[in-house]
Each structure stands twice: as structure tokens, then as C-alpha cells.
Write an enzyme that holds these catalytic residues in place. Structure first.
Site, PDB file in Angstrom:
ATOM      1  CG  ASP A 195      -1.721   1.127   1.418  1.00 53.31           C
ATOM      2  OD1 ASP A 195      -2.230   1.578   0.393  1.00 53.31           O
ATOM      3  OD2 ASP A 195      -1.899   1.590   2.548  1.00 53.31           O
ATOM      4  CG  ASP A 198      -2.339   2.305   6.176  1.00 51.82           C
ATOM      5  OD1 ASP A 198      -1.428   2.084   5.373  1.00 51.82           O
ATOM      6  OD2 ASP A 198      -2.941   3.370   6.267  1.00 51.82           O
ATOM      7  CG  ASP A 230       7.767   1.843  11.619  1.00 52.63           C
ATOM      8  OD1 ASP A 230       8.537   1.813  10.640  1.00 52.63           O
ATOM      9  OD2 ASP A 230       7.962   2.512  12.632  1.00 52.63           O
TER      10      ASP A 230
END
Lengths: 347, 1219
Positions: free
Chosen positions: B428, B897, B901
Site C-alpha cells: 500500500d 496500514d 511501520d
């Protein structure tokens, strides 16, 4: 995830080294971070060569010592099942062995080719006898052997469970087919004493065969499989039976018959007077009498020594092959552009 | 009423933003209205009458959303069912059932106990995992929201208690608990802003509008009176459509998607809204969109199944052999064995008159007997390993994010080993690669670029060449080849070239960035959020000394005026914060503030700037009256604002895509076009988002004329309105004067370029799936170095969405044609040097994923080094993933998401030592069970196939559970072939994983053979050594108990030492487990032997009395263990010495050259290891170096040629002096 609070704060502030944990905590931390101290053996040529060399140098001497021990054992083997049948019955062995009216005694002459030191172990060896057959193996009752008639759940002993409505002690096929050839040894004019005590495992005598269990209703049926037992002697003392009931693992097996506790000299001729009672003729089994001394390794068996020597020498051989290959085809350690080669090979 | 007045003020302030925009009539699809009431459109929602929804016919599910797999009732049957879906478990269940009959060769306990153990642990794991899911659900479902409780009060209500028809109030930055019909908001004009990132990944805020009819009800009391009926479509997963109407006060209003607020989206920039729950819980579009996660099974697990089937067929085969042989023995031999007395009872197993029945029964028994070939504990051990791995992953400090104070969390342990085999990453964009923060980075004003001239790639290239030069220089002494000379010469020359721009002079590459202030900003955090710009020529108001001052000022004015943002008071300082629809605009506003053009106040019609007056040097307030604002739209690709200043001059400020602006320049406005275009392309290559700025001065007469046209267009009602408006805008947005361009960086997450670089070196393919528009996606492609300038790009796009069938067909053909032609290009240029990239947009993708086109599309896509899919819906994302998975059969990894990180992701695949060993565990299980199982078979050959077992039952029970299980678990959890640091230095090591070399069929067969050989050696050596002769000095011979015990000892030693050979990373734990397992066998023998004979049977006093004191026993153990491991040992020795793998070499390097890890050799290996990489930063740098080298070489050549062709040279060389 609840990360260990202390550890995190220690890490977050400092660089990413291990935070200070006392003792057990630290070990756990190292575990979770996969930083446990570890040794990483790497097979360098030096290691490989020395491992093979080491194995060779250890195994070959062991093999030699073992082989020597096995060679030092003197073993006299005599097959008597064919020879002990009178000429008249050669074609009808079964008729001979089943006819109880015919005397079964037979004499054999054994020549001792090398001096045998006492104790000399006497074995009988049966071939093609499947004592390890499942039906046979299961056909016994350990509880009954230990507790006698008090214990009567003997269904496992089928088909040698009861006779005439009475339980048999010891029950089962194993006991029923007890080996019953007997041997007498005569050297010169004197009979050699055969010690038949302590031929069974002590644990069997003490814990598996009852001291108050006496044979009962044994071999009373129409079909007699083998030896009789003296009903006055309790099972714990019936060492023949105990030895026999330790079923062999393979279809060829020896069982201990007794010990001659005198030395036999080379070229002695031993006369064996035996009773050829046991029926192996119906299934083509062989019977052998074996006299053997023993070494620290047991009986005569070269296989172990040969195995050690061959593994050891092949290690030495491989070691030299590696040395040669390494000299010829040297691959520098670490500092070589092997990654490129590596990738080419994968393509 | 001071409070209410303040609130009203707030409302006005917030809604100002949109009062001046073109109000659009609601363009609800009236087309679909007619469907209402028909199947598929039959939902009826009675607002504020939830009690009516408790019973039929309007009973809808509650708002409880469950993600658990089981519930209390279904857990037992369902999880048991799951367990017995595994063939192996089913087999063992059958064996356990049969064990109570006389057929079984073992006692029931020895079959039931391991099964219960194995199943129990698996179920326990399932239960714990599901419990965690349940807790998570509970957490989500217990969030609270304000809901109407009657008589005009709103009170907290838990999400799960909401039901359809409830009127609720959602506050700023809260998530919507279900799909709502938007009634009214804190704004007077009934709009609200919604962030739909969780739904479609788009980052810009979306505006939702309520119906005019309900707009007024924005107080708690008013809503309690609200009664209305919503008739709408049934629940469906389509995020962008909504069909329905609202019957309210005897009137019917059509509803469109703009009035629907979806679950999982967030209210932004709006104080509160009121809404009615229309879809709840499982009916919501978000939940409908979530494909219910099937229990994923890893590829290894699937292959493991095949291995198990192989073993089953093996088992079947030897059982068949056993059955036939036993029938044969029974028919022809056994009858004569008088000691068996077969004729005396009719035991069907040994009934000589029925050998066939007996054979059949023996077959069944053999199937159970040789069951030890099937590793019963395999599944459970693997599961335990995975759970422990998950724990280690979760605890890994390297994957701990200091900002959010969260550590990584592996949600499922099923797929751990897949991490080592990923070949395609589907990522993404927003939130994953980028932070959704924009930073002002560079600008080009009046043909001069500010904010650093150097491209970052050049910088990296020069740095790399520097170090290369160092290495080469030092190696020159050894190998004085002309080539290396040339190379060092070249690199030095190049560094001179590339560092011309850097005033710091030629320093060492590493110091370079710190020496130079211009470049030092690269990679450093900017102090001001949204502003990462350093250039002394502009900063600190020094722009007033620039030569074309007027253009500079105009440039800043465009930035400060042409936007839709509003200022927000920041605390203390005089600097303001801004909020705007897109983060880009915020960045521009922040930047203009830094340049002393502070946008400071906005009223209905006026924008106020605090400008620095260059002549006086003072800050003055200037007002600009907003005349018009021409909105940005994706078709216009530009935005303009028309303002009048105090002096009465009318300006049009315009910003937009460069191509659009360049088309609309006036003849006298093109003076900077060429240089700006150059700068723009440079910026774009660095991955910045660029916008060109222009302005024009409008004569008031022209304005008046145009204004009337525009106003007319605005008031037009009907479909042609948009067209008219566009035309009107065209009329005024012309004859622009170019000012320059600005570059903003869509800020990447920390470590993203490095991570992508490493991934690329590791040979992974990366696909970017994003909901954003194409330009943005391509920009990001550049900034992540996934795209390069010299890359061949294929663009697949379709202009319109298909409506009719004919159109669909035409589009298919169009797309097929595009694909075909791209493919041809690809085939033609099939050399490795120029990688390909593909950009697909959402509409094209929709067609591309249909049946006829799918395969061609995927074929093309898979051959590209990098694929971007833009404007993709979540469903499409899932579809792409599935298709790629199915088409390539490769392991894919999707990043969204959820894992926010990338730094974590960067470490995840290599941080834990699972690479390469995952298959090994399974192979080891296969091996050890073959070693044990086959000895059972061989023994059968010596017992006339009657089914007797060599070993005691307890040996077999313990074999899988205790004696051999722990070392393999420790192998799976703790093994590291090379340390994680080295993994990161040599990402190409990862290539081993996807190739799956440790679990290829060749290997599997190899291990099976290894097992067969070992079992043969163990068994034969034992029966020959323990032949009929005595095995002790006291003359005793070995019986079945002794043979079994000794053989089993050899097996235990062999399989445990085998694993010791596998381990290359011995920690204390491994030592403990391996040697402990062996020791535990002896302990077991002692304990078992000490039990009364009624329990220990054959094992009674076995070790103490018989085998332990026999030297033969220990000698057999030694020789058999060594001999049975020798084939494998030879294999690894040969492999390591002559055909080493990458990791072996690294181990050696580490081992041999501990002190010189950072030496040149190491670096050379490192650079070699990344040779074949096509994408990523290093590849780009490499390409750059290549280019520079070629460039220099060309130059040299041309100099040489010019020299040699010169007459002087010719005359010189032909002169006799030179001969």
C-alpha cells in the site's frame, strides 16, 4: 504486546545494545532477542580432515582390539539333528522323533582344536525356529509364572491354557514347547561336570518366576510339545524353562545350556551323549550344539571388529582424498568471489 | 447565552471555507431510484424507532462485529473437525480406534496417548488465538458513541448496542460505528469532512453533505423529534454507491453516497455530526468488504501434506508387502511350525485355511504398525515452533517502534516460514510507504532552482565511487592492470565533476554530507513540520536581494493565496498552523509563512497576508478580495484564484500540473519555461510532487465581461452546467505568465528507501497498490527509487468506465492490444540492463482482471520489475493479490496500514533466524520417523511378517513425544545460519528462501534416502553384532528385549546427533535439548527398569542387569551412530568444501577473518552480491555510475580521436623520429 517495560526504556534511550538486566532477566532478554551466546562450528577443511583422521585413528585400534578379542574365543559347533537319526529312519524323521518307543540317545565326538579355558559355555542352537512369532510370544502369562494358580486369568495362553478343565502351570505355547534335548560330556574316561545353575538372568529368577509356584498339570494333554518339568521344583529354580521363556529375537538363536568349569586342551576329544528328543524335523529346523569360551566382548563375533576397522579405514581414505582434492582444487577461504559464481550457478 | 453564540461563531468560521465554492446540485442517480422496494433494494430503516427493528419484518443484525473463528459451543466440534481434516490425524484416530481390538500390534495407550497429546496442544493453541481475537473484538465493540436515549438527551452507548434506526452523534476524530445516514453537522451548511483511509487508502479528506431537509436539525433537542423512513438498497460491499430515499415530513428525498458515512472512516475537521444508523454490524460496507480471512496455509504446509502423502504411499506399500508375505508364510510354511499349534483355535489372524483373510487383517495391522513412518508430532511441533517464533518476533527489540511505543505483533503464527520465501511484495502507499505528510523541498523561481542542485542519486553515486576509488587505489600495487588504473582515474575525474556544485571541496564521501550545509538537510528531520528547505539565497528574507524580485514576490503570493486552506492559531509563537483539504497545500502555506508571506486571516471574501515589504523591510498587512475561486479537479488539474488587491488590480493566480500550465502561457510569459521544465524533470526524478505556478493580471473590463459569463454558467441547472463552467474557466485561465515551480515531497516513512533497496537486492518484486491517483503513485515510485528515468514504462489505462456490454468488449480489446504491444516491446528489449515498469490505473485494472485478459496481463506484469496499480479499491487489491498468488504460485506479501511501520517490515523477514530452516524441520521429522519406522519393517522380515514388534510400547510412545521432539523445536526456533546483521548486509542471501532450496523435492528424496540408509545400517549392524553368539562375558545371549533396547539406543543417538549436524548455531539451549534428549533415554531406561516387572515387562532391569554392563552395547552405539551419520556428513562436507552456498561462505568469512570484517574483501562481496538487482536505490546509483563512466569514456575517446586525427599528431607519428 506488553514489552518488558524496563528493557524497552533502556533500549529506547541508548543505542541498540543489550540493556542492563540483572541475571535471569538478561538471559531471558538474550533469548528473546536471539542473542544468546552461541558457538558456530564451521566445517573448514582443517576441521574436516582432522575429524576424519581422528575417527580413523580411534576406530582402527578399537577394531583391532575387538577383532582380537573375538578371535581369541574358541568355538566348537556341531550339528547333530541329521546325524542322530538312525539310518533306518533317514527318510522318516518325523516318525522317528514322534515314536516315543525308539531310544533317542546319540553320541557325538567333538574335537577341541584349540585350548579352551574355563568357563566353557554350552549352547544349543536352533535354526529356522520362529520363537519371535507373535502368536508364540504372546502365549504366556507373566502373572501366572510369578503367582501361580492364584492367578487365573490366563486367556492369553491360548491354546495351551487348560487341560481337562484344569489350568496348566506354566501355561502357554512357549512353556509347552520347552526344549528337551540333554547333553552329557565325557572326556577320556571321566565325565565332565556341567554346571546348569545360574544360566538364567538373575532378575528373571528373582522377580518373574515365583519361588512358590510349582508346575501343575503340565504336558498332560494328548499333544506333547516338548520337555517335562519336575513338579516338585518351583519355577524359580527351573532354569531351563526360564532361559527358554526368554524368547529369542531372530529365527536363529542360541540358548545357554550350562557351563563346563574345566579347561579343555587342544586336540581333546569330547564324547557327547545326547538325547535327541526335541522335534525340529516337522518344520525343518536345525539343531546344533555349541561349546564356546568367552572374551570381554562375549562370544565369537568378528562383525563388530570388522565394522570398526572398515569405518576407520574408510575415514582415513576419505581423509586422504580430501587432502588431495584440497591441494589440487584449493578454494580460498572467505576471500573469494564466490557470490558471482554462486549466482551463475543458480541461473 | 455566551456559549451558544461562541458555537455559532465557530460554525461560521469553519464553514467559511466552502461558502465561496461552486455549490453543486446533488447529482444523485435518479436512475436507480426506481429499483427501490424491489429485491436488492428492500431495506427499510425507521429513524428513531429502534424498537421497531427488534422484531420482524425489519429485524436487522446488531452492531456487534465478530472476527473470531469459534464460539463456546462450536469450539469443540469445529476445532476437532479442523484437526481431523489433516489426513495424518485422521489416520491416527483410526489407528487409535482400532487399537482396542486384537488387531493392533500395540497397546491402546501407545496409540491414544500421542494422539491426545498432539490434538490437545493444537486445540489449545487454537483456543488461545481465538481468545485473543475475541478480546480484540470486545475492545472494538465496547467503544462508545453518543446515542439518543430519549427526551432530547444523548448518552454514551457501546458500539455493539447500537441498532438500526438509532440517531447518534459523532465527534471530531472519532470513527463512525456503523454506516450512517448523515443528517446534519456542526457546520451550518451541513457538510462534514471524512477521512476514508481505512477504506480505500485515499488520504485527502472527503466532503459529505447532508440533505437540505435535515440540515437544520443540529441540536440535540431537535433530533429527538426527528421521524423519518429510509428506504434503501440491501447491504452490499460497494463503497461508492448508495441508492435510497428518505421519507421525511411527507416528502421523499433521494439519497446519494454523499449522505452516507461509512464505518471505519473518521470524522475530521468537523466538531460533530448527527446521523442515523442505516447498516449495522455485519451489514456495513466495510465489513462486507472484508473478505473473511480463510485459515491461511503456508506453501510449506501444503508441500508438507504432499510429503505426508508420499509417506502414506510408502506405508501402504510396505504394508502390502507385509500382508502378502504373511499370507504366503501362513499358507506354505507356518502350518508346519508345530510349536505354534495354528490348527488348535480359529484365530483369524493365523488361520491357515484362510490365508487371504489373514493377509487382509495383517494388512490392517501393518498399517498401524508402520504408522511410525508418519510423523505424528510433526504438525504439533511445527505449531509449537511457530508460536515460539511468533513470540520471538513480538519481542524483537529491533522491531520496536520508539515513536508509538509499540512492538511488532504477529497476528497469526501460521505463516511464519513464508516470511522467508516472499517473492512479490504488494504494498500500500499511504501510511505504509509514505507518512501522508508533505514537505516543501525545492522550488524553481524565475528559472533558478533553489533548495539544492544536486540530485540525491548523483550524490550517492559519487559517494559510492569514492569508496570504490579508495579500494582500487590500494589494490593497484598488487594488480597493476590498466583497467583499474582507468577506473580510479575515472572515478576521481567523476567526483570532480559531480562535486563541482558542492563548495565544501573534495572530502571523503562519508563526510560529504556533514560538511555541506546544502546537502545536510537530506535525510535529516526538518525542524518545521512541512518545510524541509535550506537555501541561503532565499531563507531569512534574503530573497529581497534576488535580481528578479517581482517574480519572486509573485511566486510567494501564489503560494500564499491560491489554496483552500485556513489558518489555525498555534500556541505561543506568531507562526500559524494551517488546515487544508490536501497536505500539499498545508506545505505551501507553511513555506510561504517561512518566506514572510504569512497567510493570516480569511473571511468570507477577503484573504489577509502579512507580507514583508522589500523596499522598507517591514511587515505589512495586505488584503486581497477574493473574486472567484476556480476549484481543483482531476480533469482540470489546476486551481486558480482571482483576487483584487487594495490598488484595484485584479490578479489571477494559478497553480497546476506543468503540462496544463505550459499550454496556457502567454507569449511573453514563457521566458523561464525551458529552465523550469528542466528543473521540473529533475524534481520529478527525485520523486517530488511538482506544481507549476503562474499568474496574470486581468484588466477590469475583461474581468467584468468574463464575470457575467461565469455567473451565468454557475446558475445554469442541468447536466451541461459542468461543461459550461469549465468553458468559462478556460476563458480566463489563459495568457499566463510562468513564475516557476515548487516541489513537495510526499514524505516517506523512515527507512523506506533503504528498505526497498534491500528488498530489491534480495530479489523481491514490489508492486504498489494504491488508491491514490496515478501521478502521485508514479512520484512515489521515483522517490522510493522503484522507478528510474531510464526504465521502460508501460502505461495501461482506459479513458472511461465501461457502461454497456459493447463498450466492455471494446475496452477489453483495447487493453489486450495495449498489453500485446507492451509485451512485444519487452521481448525485443529483453536484455537485462533495462528493467521494465508497469503503471495500471483502476479502470484498466478492472478490465484487466476479467477472464479474457487476466493471463496476458499477469504475464506482462510478472515480468516487470515494478508494478504500480493506482486508483484501486480494496476489493481489487485483494483480487490482484489472489490472482498474482494463483498465477505465479509464488509467495506474496501484502503490506498495508495494519503494519504501519516499514522499519519493522524491513527487519521482519530476516531479523529472525528462520531462513532456510523451515523445510529442514519437516525433513528432519520425515527422516527420524523413517529411521524408526523402517526398523520395524525390517524386523518383520525376520519374524515371518507376523506383526511382532521389536520395541517396547513405551519406547515408541516416548519417541515422538519426549526423546526426539525438543531438539527439533529448538532448531526451528533458534537456528541462525548467519546473524541478522550479516543478513542485512547481504540482502541477496534472501534469494535462497524463495528458491526454497531446503525443501525442494530433490532434498526431500535425499532425506528419505538418508533415513532409509541410516535405518538399514542401524538394523543390520545390530542384528549381525548381536547374532546368536553371546554378547556378554558371562555367556548370556541377547533376546528380543536386549536387541530392541540396543537398537533403540542406536536410533536415539543417530537421530539426535543428526540434528546436531544440522545445527550451525549452538546455544546452550540446543546443547541442553540435544544431549538432554539422549540422556533422557537412559534415564527412562533406568526408571522403567526399576518398575515392577508387571509394568516394565521386557524392560525390567534391562539396562542395569544386561545391556548397561556389556561393553558391546556401548561399542555398538558408537559405531552405528557414526556409520549411519557418515553418508550425511560426507554430503555436507562435500557441499561445503566444493559447492558452498552463500551462507556457508559468509559463515566461513566470519569464522576465518574475525578481525577484518570491514575490509575490502567484505565490501567487494557485498557489492557482488547485489549485482543483479534491477530496482532500488543501489541499482539507480549503479546505473548512474555506469552512465557517468560511459560518458567519461566517450569523452576520452573523442579527445583521443581529435588528437590522433589532428595533422600534427599524424605528422609526428609518421615522422622517422618515432620509428
Amino acid at each position: 504486546m506488553d514489552v518488558d517495560g524496563e528493557g524497552v526504556s533502556a533500549v529506547a534511550t541508548g543505542d541498540r545494545t543489550i540493556p542492563m538486566h540483572p541475571g535471569r532477566h538478561e538471559a531471558f532478554h538474550q533469548f528473546t532477542q536471539q542473542k544468546l551466546p552461541a558457538c558456530k562450528p564451521v566445517l573448514t577443511p582443517a576441521w574436516v580432515i582432522s575429524i576424519f583422521l581422528l575417527m580413523g585413528t580411534i576406530f582402527i585400534p578399537i577394531g583391532l582390539v575387538t577383532l582380537h578379542a573375538s578371535q581369541s574365543v574358541v568355538e566348537v559347533v556341531d550339528r547333530y539333528d541329521i546325524e542322530c537319526i538312525p539310518e533306518a529312519f533317514k527318510s522318516n524323521k518325523l516318525g522317528y522323533i514322534k515314536d516315543s518307543s525308539i531310544p533317542k540317545n546319540c553320541s557325538r565326538f567333538l574335537k577341541v582344536y584349540k585350548r579352551m579355558k574355563a568357563p566353557i559355555y554350552i549352547y544349543y542352537q536352533l535354526d529356522n525356529y520362529y520363537q519371535n512369532h507373535r502368536r508364540y510370544v504372546k502365549s504366556r502369562n507373566d502373572q501366572q509364572l510369578l503367582h501361580g494358580l492364584k492367578y487365573n486369568g490366563t486367556s492369553s495362553c491360548k491354546p495351551e491354557q487348560t487341560n481337562n478343565g484344569l489350568p496348566i502351570v506354566p501355561c502357554g505355547l512357549i512353556a509347552w514347547s520347552l526344549f528337551n534335548d540333554t547333553y552329557e560330556f565325557i572326556r577320556g574316561a571321566s565325565e565332565l561336570t556341567v554346571n546348569r545353575k545360574n544360566i538364567a538372568w538373575k532378575s528373571d529368577r528373582d522377580h518373574k518366576f515365583g519361588k512358590h509356584v510349582y508346575p501343575f498339570n503340565f504336558q498332560n494333554g494328548t499333544l506333547i510339545g516338548g520337555g517335562m518339568l519336575d513338579p516338585r521344583i518351583h519355577l524359580s529354580d527351573q532354569e531351563d524353562l526360564i532361559v527358554w521363556m526368554r524368547t529369542a529375537a531372530l529365527p536363529t538363536f542360541r540358548k545357554l545350556y550350562g557351563r563346563i568349569e574345566e579347561d579343555l586342551n587342544a586336540d581333546d576329544v569330547i564324547v557327547v551323549n545326547l538325547m535327541n528328543n526335541y522335534n525340529t524335523y516337522s518344520f525343518g529346523g536345525k539343531k546344533k550344539l555349541v561349546l564356546s569360551t568367552s572374551s570381554w566382548l562375549g562370544g565369537k563375533n568378528d562383525f563388530l571388529g570388522v565394522a570398526y576397522i572398515s569405518v576407520g579405514s574408510s575415514c582415513i581414505f576419505v581423509c586422504f582424498v580430501f587432502i588431495l582434492l584440497h591441494m589440487k582444487n584449493r578454494r580460498p577461504y572467505g576471500g573469494h568471489n564466490l557470490f558471482v559464481l554462486e549466482q551463475e550457478r543458480h541461473l | 447565552m455566551p456559549e451558544s453564540s461562541r458555537r455559532t461563531k465557530g460554525k461560521i468560521r469553519w464553514s467559511k471555507l466552502y461558502t465561496f465554492t461552486c455549490l453543486r446540485p446533488s447529482t444523485a442517480d435518479f436512475v436507480h431510484q426506481e429499483h427501490l422496494g424491489q429485491p436488492g433494494f428492500s431495506r427499510v430503516v425507521l429513524c428513531n424507532e429502534t424498537q421497531l427493528h427488534k422484531t420482524k419484518p425489519h429485524k436487522y443484525p446488531s452492531n456487534y462485529v465478530s472476527t473470531t473463528k469459534y464460539n463456546v459451543v462450536t469450539f469443540l466440534p469445529q476445532s476437532l473437525f479442523e484437526q481431523f481434516r489433516r489426513v495424518a490425524n485422521l489416520y491416527f484416530l483410526l489407528a487409535a480406534v482400532l487399537s482396542v481390538t486384537s488387531l493392533a500390534p500395540f497397546s491402546p495407550i501407545s496409540l491414544v496417548a500421542p494422539l491426545v497429546f498432539v490434538i490437545g496442544i493444537s486445540m489449545l493453541k487454537e483456543a488461545v488465538e481465538d481468545w485473543h481475537r475475541f478480546l480484540q473484538d470486545l475492545n472494538v465493540n465496547s467503544r462508545t458513541v453518543k446515542a439518543r436515549v430519549g427526551n432530547g438527551r444523548f448518552a454514551d452507548k457501546k458500539w455493539r448496542e447500537l441498532s438500526v434506526g438509532d440517531v447518534i452523534k459523532v465527534h471530531k476524530n472519532e470513527y463512525f460505528p456503523s454506516d450512517l445516514l448523515f443528517l446534519s453537522s456542526s457546520y451550518e451548511d451541513g457538510i462534514c469532512y471524512v477521512e476514508t483511509m481505512n477504506l480505500d487508502g485515499e488520504t485527502n479528506l472527503k466532503v459529505k453533505r447532508c440533505l437540505e431537509a435535515t440540515l437544520g436539525m443540529n441540536e440535540d433537542e431537535e433530533l429527538s423529534k426527528f421521524k423519518g423512513t429510509v428506504r434503501c438498497e440491501d447491504p452490499n460491499p460497494n463503497l461508492y454507491t448508495f441508492v435510497g430515499n428518505l421519507e421525511f415530513e411527507n416528502e421523499s428525498y433521494a439519497l446519494c453516497p454523499a449522505q452516507v458515512l461509512l464505518r471505519d472512516s473518521k470524522l475530521r475537521n468537523t466538531d460533530y455530526i448527527y446521523g442515523v444508523v442505516v447498516f449495522s454490524g455485519p451489514d456495513t460496507k466495510a465489513v462486507q468488504n472484508s473478505t473473511r480471512s480463510p485459515s491461511k496455509r503456508s506453501r510449506i504446509e501444503k508441500k508438507m501434506d504432499r510429503v505426508i502423502y508420499l509417506l502414506f504411499s510408502f506405508l501402504f506399500l510396505i504394508s502390502l508387502v507385509t500382508a502378502i508375505a504373511s499370507a504366503f508364510f501362513l499358507k506354505y510354511e507356518m502350518l508346519e511350525w508345530s510349536y505354534l499349534r495354528l490348527q488348535d483355535d480359529d484365530n483369524p489372524l493365523f488361520n491357515p485355511s484362510k490365508p487371504k483373510v489373514s493377509g487382509l487383517l495383517h494388512f490392517a495391522r501393518a498399517l498401524i504398525l508402520y504408522g511410525y513412518l508418519i510423523p505424528i508430532s510433526l504438525y504439533v511441533s511445527i505449531e509449537v515452533v511457530k508460536v515460539l517464533q511468533t513470540m520471538l518476533i513480538n519481542k524483537d527489540i529491533e522491531m520496536y517502534d520508539e515513536v508509538t511505543c509499540k512492538s511488532v505483533r504477529a497476528r497469526t503464527s501460521n505463516l511464519n516460514e513464508e516470511l522467508g520465501q516472499v517473492e512479490i511484495i504488494l504494498s500500500d502507499k499511504t501510511g505504509t510507504l509514505t507518512r501522508n505528510e508533505m514537505e516543501f523541498r525545492k522550488c524553481s523561481i524565475a528559472g533558478i532552482s533553489y533548495g539544492g542542485d544536486m540530485k540525491e542519486v548523483d550524490l550517492a553515486a559519487s559517494r559510492r565511487m569514492n569508496t570504490c576509488a579508495e579500494t582500487c587505489r590500494s589494490s593497484i600495487d598488487e594488480s597493476n592492470t590498466s583497467q583499474s588504473f582507468e577506473f580510479s582515474e575515472l572515478s576521481e575525474a567523476d567526483i570532480m565533476v559531480t562535486e563541482k556544485a558542492i563548495p565544501g571541496g573534495r572530502e571523503d564521501g562519508e563526510n560529504l554530507s556533514t560538511e555541506n550545509p546544502e546537502i545536510s538537510t537530506v535525510g535529516k528531520e526538518s525542524v518545521i513540520k512541512g518545510f524541509n528547505f535550506r537555501d541561503d539565497r532565499l531563507m531569512n528574507n534574503r530573497w529581497i536581494h534576488r535580481s528578479n524580485l517581482y517574480d519572486v514576490i509573485m511566486f510567494f503570493r501564489v503560494m500564499a493565496l491560491c489554496h483552500t486552506g485556513i489558518p489555525v492559531e498555534a500556541n505561543q509563537t506568531d507562526k500559524l498552523k494551517y488546515e487544508a483539504e490536501s497536505p500539499e497545500e498545508v506545505a505551501f502555506l507553511v513555506a510561504s509563512q517561512e518566506f514572510a508571506f504569512q497567510f493570516f486571516r480569511r473571511t468570507q471574501s477577503v484573504m489577509v497576508l502579512k507580507e514583508l515589504d522589500p523596499s522598507s523591510g517591514k511587515v505589512v498587512e495586505r488584503e486581497y478580495k477574493i473574486l472567484h475561486l476556480l476549484e481543483f479537479s482531476s480533469s482540470r488539474k489546476r486551481m486558480s484564484v482571482i483576487v483584487r488587491n487594495k490598488g484595484g488590480q485584479i490578479f489571477l493566480f494559478c497553480k497546476g500540473a506543468d503540462s496544463i500550465i505550459f499550454d496556457r502561457l502567454a507569449e511573453n510569459g514563457k521566458s523561464y519555461q525551458d529552465s523550469t521544465a528542466l528543473h521540473l524533470s529533475n524534481y520529478a526524478e527525485d520523486g517530488f510532487r511538482t506544481l507549476a505556478f503562474a499568474y496574470r493580471i486581468i484588466e477590469s473590463a475583461e474581468y467584468e465581461h468574463w464575470n457575467s459569463i461565469f455567473s451565468q454558467a454557475k446558475t445554469t441547472i442541468g447536466p451541461e452546467r459542468d461543461e459550461l463552467l469549465d468553458k468559462a474557466s478556460e476563458m480566463i485561465e489563459k495568457d499566463l505568465i510562468l513564475l516557476g515551480a515548487a516541489a513537495v515531497e510526499d514524505k516517506l516513512q523512515k527507512g523506506v528507501p533503504e528498505c526497498i533497496d534491500k528488498l530489491a537486492q534480495a530479489g523481491l518484486k514490489i508492486w504498489l497498490l494504491t488508491g491514490d491517483k496515478k501521478e502521485t503513485a508514479v512520484n512515489i515510485g521515483f522517490s522510493c527509487s522503484l522507478l528510474q528515468q531510464d526504465m521502460k514504462q508501460f502505461h495501461l489505462c482506459l479513458s472511461k468506465e465501461a457502461e454497456t456490454k459493447i463498450q466492455v468488449k471494446a475496452m477489453k480489446e483495447d487493453l489486450l492490444y495495449q498489453i500485446e504491444s507492451s509485451y512485444q516491446v519487452m521481448c525485443e528489449e529483453c536484455n537485462k540492463d533495462s528493467p521494465f515498469a508497469m503503471v495500471v490505473d483502476g479502470k484498466a485494472l478492472e478490465v484487466a482482471l476479467t477472464d479474457g485478459v487476466k493471463n496476458q496481463f499477469l504475464q506482462l506484469a510478472v515480468n516487470c520489475a515494478f508494478v504500480i496499480c493506482c486508483r484501486v479499491s480494496p476489493k481489487q487489491k485483494a483480487l490482484i493479490t489472489r490472482l498474482v498468488k494463483e498465477y505465479t504460485g509464488k509467495t506474496t506479501l501484502a503490506i498495508g496500514d495494519g503494519a504501519n511501520d516499514v522499519g519493522m517490515i524491513q527487519e521482519a523477514h530476516i531479523g529472525i533466524g528462520i531462513s532456510g530452516m523451515e523445510g529442514m524441520q519437516i525433513l528432519y521429522f520425515v527422516y527420524k520417523n523413517i529411521v524408526l519406522g523402517l526398523t520395524l519393517f525390517y524386523y518383520e522380515c525376520y519374524t515371518s511378517f507376523c506383526g511382532e514388534v521389536l520395541y517396547d510400547d513405551w519406547y515408541l510412545v516416548l519417541f515422538n513425544v519426549i526423546l526426539t521432539s525438543l531438539p527439533v523445536i529448538s532448531l526451528g526456533v533458534l537456528e541462525q545460519d548467519v546473524s541478522s546483521e550479516i543478513c542485512l548486509q547481504f540482502p541477496s542471501l534472501y534469494k535462497q528462501g524463495p528458491k526454497n532450496i531446503s525443501f525442494a523435492w530433490k532434498r526431500i528424496i535425499g532425506w528419505i534416502l538418508n533415513g532409509v540408509v541410516a535405518s538399514l545400517i542401524i538394523f543390520l549392524a545390530n542384528i549381525y553384532i548381536l547374532s546368536s553368539a553371546a554378547f556378554r562375558q558371562q555367556g548370556e545371549v541377547a533376546d528380543v528385549a536386549h536387541l530392541g533396547g540396543i537398537t533403540f539406543t542406536c536410533i536415539i543417538w543417530t537421530v539426535n546427533c543428526q540434528i546436531a549436524l544440522l545445527v550451525s548455531h549452538f546455544t546452550l539451549i540446543q546443547h541442553l535439548f540435544i544431549w538432554g534428549s539422549i540422556l533422557s533415554w537412559y534415564i527412562f531406561l533406568l526408571v522403567y527398569g526399576a518398575l515392577p516387572p508387571a509394568y516394565s515387562k521386557k524392560g525390567f532391569h534391562l539396562f542395569m542387569e544386561a545391556i548397561g554392563s556389556a561393553p558391546v552395547y556401548w561399542m555398538i552405539t558408537l559405531i552405528v551412530t557414526v556409520a549411519s551419520l557418515l553418508p550425511y556428513f560426507m554430503h555436507i562436507v562435500i557441499q561445503r568444501l566444493f559447492y558452498p552456498l552463500d551462507d556457508h561462505i559468509l559463515q566461513e568469512m566470519k569464522y576465518c577473518k574475525k578481525e577484518s570484517i570491514n575490509n575490502q574483501v567484505w565490501q567487494r562481496e557485498q557489492s557482488n552480491s547485489r549485482k543483479s538487482t534491477l530496482i532500488g536505490l543501489s541499482a539507480r546509483v549503479d546505473a548512474r555510475i555506469q552512465y557517468l563512466k560511459e560518458h567519461l569514456h566517450q569523452r576520452k575517446k573523442s579527445i583521443y580521436r581529435s588528437v590522433t586525427s589532428s595533422p600534427i599528431y599524424k605528422s609526428l607519428t609518421s615522422s622517422p623520429l618515432f620509428q
